[in-house]
Write an enzyme that holds these catalytic residues in place. Structure first.
Site, PDB file in Angstrom:
ATOM      1  N   ASN A  90       2.608   4.377   7.495  1.00  0.00           N
ATOM      2  CA  ASN A  90       1.639   3.440   8.375  1.00  0.00           C
ATOM      3  C   ASN A  90       2.901   3.032   9.570  1.00  0.00           C
ATOM      4  O   ASN A  90       3.737   2.547   9.502  1.00  0.00           O
ATOM      5  CB  ASN A  90       1.653   2.158   7.640  1.00  0.00           C
ATOM      6  CG  ASN A  90       0.515   2.318   6.781  1.00  0.00           C
ATOM      7  OD1 ASN A  90      -0.455   3.350   6.845  1.00  0.00           O
ATOM      8  ND2 ASN A  90       0.154   1.401   5.685  1.00  0.00           N
TER       9      ASN A  90
ATOM     10  N   ARG B  72      -3.193   6.760   2.817  1.00  0.00           N
ATOM     11  CA  ARG B  72      -2.034   7.464   2.725  1.00  0.00           C
ATOM     12  C   ARG B  72      -1.823   8.181   1.434  1.00  0.00           C
ATOM     13  O   ARG B  72      -1.480   9.403   1.420  1.00  0.00           O
ATOM     14  CB  ARG B  72      -0.707   6.477   2.950  1.00  0.00           C
ATOM     15  CG  ARG B  72      -0.211   6.118   4.202  1.00  0.00           C
ATOM     16  CD  ARG B  72       0.613   5.161   4.578  1.00  0.00           C
ATOM     17  NE  ARG B  72       0.381   4.066   3.554  1.00  0.00           N
ATOM     18  CZ  ARG B  72       1.367   3.123   3.300  1.00  0.00           C
ATOM     19  NH1 ARG B  72       2.722   3.111   3.521  1.00  0.00           N
ATOM     20  NH2 ARG B  72       0.836   2.145   2.561  1.00  0.00           N
TER      21      ARG B  72
END
Ligand SMILES: [Zn+2]
Ligand SMILES: [Zn+2]
EC number: 3.6.1.7
Length: 640
Positions: free
Chosen positions: A35, A17
């Site tokens: 996520n 990320r």
């Protein structure tokens, strides 16, 4: 221009990320990344077309080292007018669960550098981690991979750690296990009688090991028992205490240069030793550096490099360059992972070094060996698990494995998730561990329905019975697979072929004719499965005893050619030591010969393992097996 992306693979807990954030920042992309509960990642992007293209290009080609993008779905959608790019909170989701968390990763170079930098705030702090390294599988309870779903939730972050954790441009941005001296776990050293040692626990442990003490050390996936591997006396003492007469101990060596003084290392082995998996690698011994009792009678020794902060710190303080680092367990029992349980091994150790972070999933060190420059995995555990293996067809199931050196696997659609090393499932404690592993994988993979439960066709294995029972309970079909057919089937997958003739060189497996197989040539392919040929059946007198006393296999093998008196004469002449090493000596030997002649308590086998045992005994290499594979391993060492 806007896209909704769904990324599957190893993309959680690997700095994916922050990486997405950085490239979005670079190309002025707006939207979000988050996520998903199934271990995948969702990205919404909008921006100018050429920028979005550049973003997608970077996404595909520049992912962080531990990330593995297996599947990228791109869907063109309407623009939503985002003002900036954000990393959003994980969604619990009910996704398909096609991705998985990464394995435990050895400490990275950056963290190692900080660990020994006196100016760094994590100087000599053993739990130092970042997004590129540290424990993963061993601390996770469920997905998504966030701190609150790991055993790190017991350690709320301090202000400084939180700042790093929340800064997208920091190496510890969303490093779930990040912590420091102030907020994280810590080590404590205890004496045998449960007293906490006041001095610096790691420095003291290093000194005690140098002085010849035996110490239980809690690490990443469980406890090790450690001592100085260059001190013959203490290694022998450790053997006595553990009841491990001969079985080789793995060792940890402080650095690669030192390994090269102890063993021969070729380039492939060097790469593997230094990889983030840091497996135990079987290497050919060199010189007389190590205590002989580390791996008695063998030409190889299992060596690994340090992989956690604690290991590096211990070697930093220690004058010994090599430690025995054997899993803390009595023979055939699972490795100890919990603080309360290690006291059950207090008779084996002088001190206990433990920390207060829970190990959620026990995971042993992996073991590999190189044959002709190619890696063969002997024990697939830390560093590998839970990464899946791709398969060309799809179903949902559980395979329960055989009895010894067991691991199970869950199959979800086109992926096989092998569990960590489970062990000898004839033991109740190990079966408990097996059930735990199934539950954990079930939770991580969010498996709901099974199509199939697969067991070894052996009628009496605990694993097979467990599988049959489970199938009945949830009303699912059971597939019973012959042991060596299963071995050969793995070769189909490994070699990505549709048809194969394979040779199974094995100890024992239950054959489809009720005999004990173990030296098989098997066809597997579009025409089904066929046993082409096998080692000629020979009698194995005394059932299980035959695997402990190789002379039993030898006598059985010779009986194919010779009569009772001839065998007696031959063995007295060539290997009298094998006879006298039987528990009841000559008397027992006579009974063995009669057993064979009268076919009492004799099974028929085509086992390669027992065949090699027989040769090992004939040549006087090994008369009694004290650990699995010993006669054959020593025979190999003898031959080289
Ligand atoms: Zn790191
Ligand atoms: Zn902190």
């Amino acid at each position: 221009m806007a896209y909704l992306l769904k990324v599957d693979g190893v993309v959680q807990g690997v700095g994916f990320r922050p990486f997405v954030y950085r490239i979005a920042y670079k190309y002025e992309i707006r939207g979000y990344v988050k996520n998903l509960g199934d271990a995948g990642v969702e990205i919404f992007v909008e921006g100018r077309k050429e920028n979005v293209d550049k973003f997608l290009n970077s996404l595909k080609n520049e992912a962080p080292p531990l990330a593995k993008v297996e599947n990228l779905k791109i869907e063109e959608v309407n623009s939503r007018g985002y003002k900036d790019f954000r990393i959003e909170k994980s969604s619990m989701g009910n996704g398909a669960g096609d991705s998985i968390i990464p394995p435990d990763v050895a400490i990275c170079e950056d963290c190692l550098h900080e660990l020994f930098d006196p100016k760094d705030r994590r100087y000599l702090y053993p739990f130092i981690v970042c997004t590129n390294c540290g424990p993963r599988f061993s601390i996770i309870e469920s997905l998504p991979y966030d701190r609150e779903n790991t055993s790190m939730r017991d350690f709320p972050m301090c202000e400084l750690c939180r700042e790093e954790y929340e800064d997208p441009l920091n190496r510890r941005y969303h490093a779930e296990p990040t912590c420091c001296e102030k907020c994280g776990p810590r080590y404590e050293l205890y004496t045998k009688d449960g007293r906490r040692v006041e001095e610096d626990p790691l420095k003291t442990t290093a000194r005690l090991i140098d002085e010849g003490k035996i110490i239980a050390i809690k690490g990443i996936g469980g406890f090790h028992i450690a001592c100085d591997a260059t001190n013959e006396e203490v290694v022998r003492e450790l053997r006595n205490r553990l009841g491990r007469e001969q079985q080789p101990f793995a060792i940890m060596v402080k650095d690669l240069d030192t390994i090269k003084n102890i063993a021969y290392v070729n380039p492939e082995e060097e790469v593997e030793l230094k990889s983030y998996r840091r497996p135990i690698t079987l290497l050919r011994k060199k010189g007389k550096f190590l205590a002989e009792s580390v791996a008695p009678g063998l030409h190889t020794v299992g060596i690994m490099l340090p992989y956690a902060g604690v290991h590096y710190i211990l070697f930093h303080y220690s004058s010994s360059p090599a430690y025995v680092m054997t899993s803390a367990n009595y023979p055939d029992m699972p490795m100890v992972k919990d603080n309360e349980k290690i006291w059950g091994m207090i008779d084996a150790v002088d001190y206990i070094l433990l920390h207060n972070r829970r190990i959620v999933n026990r995971i042993d060190d992996s073991v590999v060996r190189f044959v002709d420059g190619k890696r063969a995995i002997i024990r697939r555990s830390r560093g590998f698990v839970p990464l899946p293996i791709e398969m060309p067809f799809s179903y949902n199931g559980i395979a329960l494995g055989a009895e010894l050196m067991n691991s199970i696997s869950l199959v979800k659609k086109r992926k096989i998730y092998l569990s960590q090393y489970i062990g000898n499932t004839s033991k109740i404690d190990v079966m408990d561990f097996l059930q735990e592993a199934i539950e954990r994988f079930n939770k991580i993979l969010k498996m709901k329905d099974f199509d199939l439960i697969i067991v070894d066709s052996h009628p009496l294995y605990n694993t097979s019975n467990f599988g049959r029972k489970m199938a009945k309970e949830i009303d699912v079909e059971v597939l019973e697979v012959q042991h060596h057919y299963a071995h050969i089937a793995t070769l189909l997958l490994e070699n990505k072929v549709k048809e194969i003739v394979g040779i199974a060189v094995d100890g024992v497996g239950y054959g489809s004719d009720g005999k004990i197989w173990g030296g098989e040539i098997i066809y597997l392919g579009k025409d089904g499965v066929r046993r082409y040929s096998h080692i000629t059946y020979y009698p194995l007198p005394g059932g299980d005893l035959a695997s402990y006393y190789p002379i039993r296999s030898l006598a059985g093998l010779l009986s194919l050619e010779y009569g009772e008196d001839e065998i007696r004469e031959l063995l007295y002449k060539f290997t009298p030591g094998a006879i006298s090493s039987l528990k009841y000596g000559e008397r027992e030997f006579d009974i063995i010969l009669q057993q064979i002649a009268k076919r009492i308590n004799v099974s028929e086998t085509s086992s390669t393992g027992r065949f090699l045992d027989a040769i090992s005994s004939l040549l006087g290499v090994c008369y009694r097996r004290t650990y699995e594979g010993e006669p054959a391993m020593k025979l190999e060492s003898f031959a080289l």
